[in-house]
Design an enzyme around this catalytic site. Structure first.
Site, short mmCIF file in Angstrom:
data_model
loop_
_atom_site.label_atom_id
_atom_site.label_comp_id
_atom_site.label_asym_id
_atom_site.label_seq_id
_atom_site.Cartn_x
_atom_site.Cartn_y
_atom_site.Cartn_z
CE1 TYR A 70 -2.18 3.17 2.77
CE2 TYR A 70 -3.61 3.12 0.73
CZ TYR A 70 -3.25 3.21 1.68
OH TYR A 70 -4.11 4.48 1.57
CG ASP B 58 5.91 3.68 0.63
OD1 ASP B 58 4.72 3.45 -0.11
OD2 ASP B 58 6.20 4.84 1.53
CE LYS C 164 2.61 4.89 7.75
NZ LYS C 164 1.32 5.35 8.38
P1 KE4 Z 1 -0.61 9.12 4.16
O1 KE4 Z 1 -0.85 9.19 3.22
O2 KE4 Z 1 -1.87 8.25 4.62
O3 KE4 Z 1 -0.45 9.80 5.22
O4 KE4 Z 1 0.63 7.53 3.82
C1 KE4 Z 1 0.60 6.39 2.86
C2 KE4 Z 1 1.16 5.08 2.98
C3 KE4 Z 1 1.05 5.07 2.71
N1 KE4 Z 1 2.97 4.37 2.24
C4 KE4 Z 1 2.81 3.62 3.26
C5 KE4 Z 1 3.59 2.12 3.66
C6 KE4 Z 1 1.79 3.40 4.39
O5 KE4 Z 1 1.06 2.47 4.95
C7 KE4 Z 1 0.87 4.70 4.58
C8 KE4 Z 1 0.25 4.49 5.29
N2 KE4 Z 1 -0.43 3.51 6.42
C9 KE4 Z 1 -1.48 3.33 6.68
C10 KE4 Z 1 -1.69 1.96 7.16
N3 KE4 Z 1 -0.95 1.22 6.84
C11 KE4 Z 1 -2.08 4.54 7.44
C12 KE4 Z 1 -3.72 4.37 8.10
C13 KE4 Z 1 -4.45 5.06 7.27
O6 KE4 Z 1 -4.61 4.65 6.18
O7 KE4 Z 1 -5.45 5.20 8.17
#
Ligand code: KE4
Length: 424
Positions: free
Chosen positions: A141, A236, A264
């Protein structure tokens, strides 16, 4: 209002009552609790409960919630205003820290989320190479980017739509999807399409299907394929960055990508993402080059203050050995309980990252992960939550420990984990 009242009211105004799908507890059933405040490794809910937090805001709270050093840095920055829309010194300080700490980072661009960071990496790779095809791995993801919501993980997997509606077929077909850890498939794809591939984007340690460990040599294999065919390798590291080691998965694995997405931890809990990499690639970005990328609040002074404070704590405390020991302690408790109970439980761990697969098979890719028992995970989750321990409300996420989890918290957590597994 209590959580249930807040949730039913929220559903009138926000789809599913949430601002991010996984929070709705659809992956485990029942209703989510609402959080009133968070301190250290504990969440105080709107129902007067205190929970030991094993999600840590999905990764940012590596030093625990509401850390005094981060809070005071934000308070000090607030004295000067919330947003300038001009360059500021804090952005320079953040960029210097990232280039010093992240092996691939010669130059950096700040964004407001991990999604913006990965989206920008892909556009930059396409602009730099002049090629259109991109490669990702099933279950990884990378945020809700159209071209990456193809067989994606995290909430997309949880809710059974790894190929999101709204992504045009003509766009999705430019995204080639491979099984993680499949050396031959990667080799064959590059033999067939190598000259058309702009980039491979990957979570070096996939953490959005639960945790998948790269087989020995797999990251190096992908690195070599990209180099041989003139494609860029994008790590990523939105989760693994500053989480697995100071230099993230690229330090931990010794494999250096061409570009890297971050998020994060570098925001200290405020909305921040970043992408970084080789200067010759990054200089293709506007205003220098033809690849456009922008953001009203990119490099926001409050977010920079929080992120800089977090990175200073990393430099000062170097928490990684301690975090790994905490993860090992909890993994051992769960593993022992599963053996005593006779339940099939895989608990992959790398550095302080770990996850639970109720599965008899070692999980080396998304297809195997999908065979894990969602029902057992949901029962385990609910039993832990009822006892005061909060894990991710989906089997396709991971566990996060923090520097704020004390020995007492860990012993309590181990006791709850053991009892929950025994009760399955
Ligand atoms: P954000 O756009 O949510 O800040 O980051 C996206 C993203 C990109 N790459 C990786 C490896 C990620 O895990 C994420 C977002 N992680 C999720 C949880 N696995 C955020 C939680 C959510 O979607 O509410």
């Amino acid at each position: 209002m209590n959580s249930s009242e807040l949730f039913s009211e929220s559903k009138k105004y926000m789809p599913g009552g949430v601002n991010s799908p996984v929070r709705a507890f659809g992956g485990v059933g029942g209703e989510p609790f609402f959080t009133a405040r968070a301190d250290g490794c504990e969440l105080a809910t709107c129902d007067g409960r205190r929970l030991i937090d094993m999600v840590c805001s999905w990764g940012p709270a590596i030093f625990g919630h509401n850390h005094p050093a981060i809070r005071s840095a934000v308070a000090a920055a607030l004295e000067n205003g919330t947003s300038f829309g001009t360059p500021s010194e804090a952005e320079l300080e953040m960029a210097k820290m990232i280039t010093e700490m992240v092996p691939c980072a010669q130059m950096v661009r700040m964004t407001n989320s991990g999604t913006e960071a990965t989206m920008s990496c892909v556009r930059l790779a396409r602009g730099f190479t002049g090629r259109d095809k991109i490669v990702k791995f099933e279950g990884c993801y990378h945020g809700h980017v159209d071209s990456l919501l193809v067989r994606a993980g995290s909430g997309a997997l949880t809710f059974g739509n790894p190929d999101s509606a709204g992504v045009p077929e003509d766009l999705a077909k430019l995204t080639c999807v491979l099984d993680f850890n499949d050396f031959d498939a990667a080799e064959k794809l590059f033999e067939r399409e190598g000259g058309n591939i702009a980039c491979v984007i990957m979570e070096p340690y996939p953490a959005n299907v639960g945790l998948i460990l790269p087989k020995p040599g797999f990251l190096e294999h992908v690195r070599r394929l990209c180099a041989r065919h003139g494609a860029l390798l994008i790590f990523d590291e939105v989760i693994t960055g500053f989480r697995m080691a100071k230099g993230g998965a690229q330090e931990y694995s010794g494999v250096t990508p061409d570009l890297c997405a971050l998020g994060k931890i570098i925001g200290g809990g405020l909305p921040v993402g970043a992408f970084c990499g080789r200067a010759e690639i990054m200089q293709k970005l506007a205003p220098l080059g033809p690849v456009y990328q922008a953001g009203t609040l990119s490099g926001n002074p409050l977010a920079m203050a929080a992120g800089i404070a977090a990175l200073k704590l990393i430099r000062e405390l170097n928490p990684y050995a301690e975090l790994e020991e905490k993860a090992k302690f909890l993994v051992a408790a769960a593993d022992g309980a599963a053996r005593r109970k006779g339940v099939d439980l895989q608990i992959p761990r790398a550095a302080s990252l770990f996850s639970f697969f109720f599965n008899s098979e070692e999980v080396s890719n998304c297809k195997i992960a999908m065979k894990s028992s969602r029902e057992l995970y949901a029962k385990f989750f609910r039993s832990c939550l009822d006892a005061g321990l909060y894990f991710a409300p989906s089997p396709f996420e991971i566990c996060f420990v923090s520097a704020a989890h004390t020995r007492e918290h860990l012993e309590r957590a181990a006791e709850i984990i053991s009892k929950s597994i025994a009760s399955l």
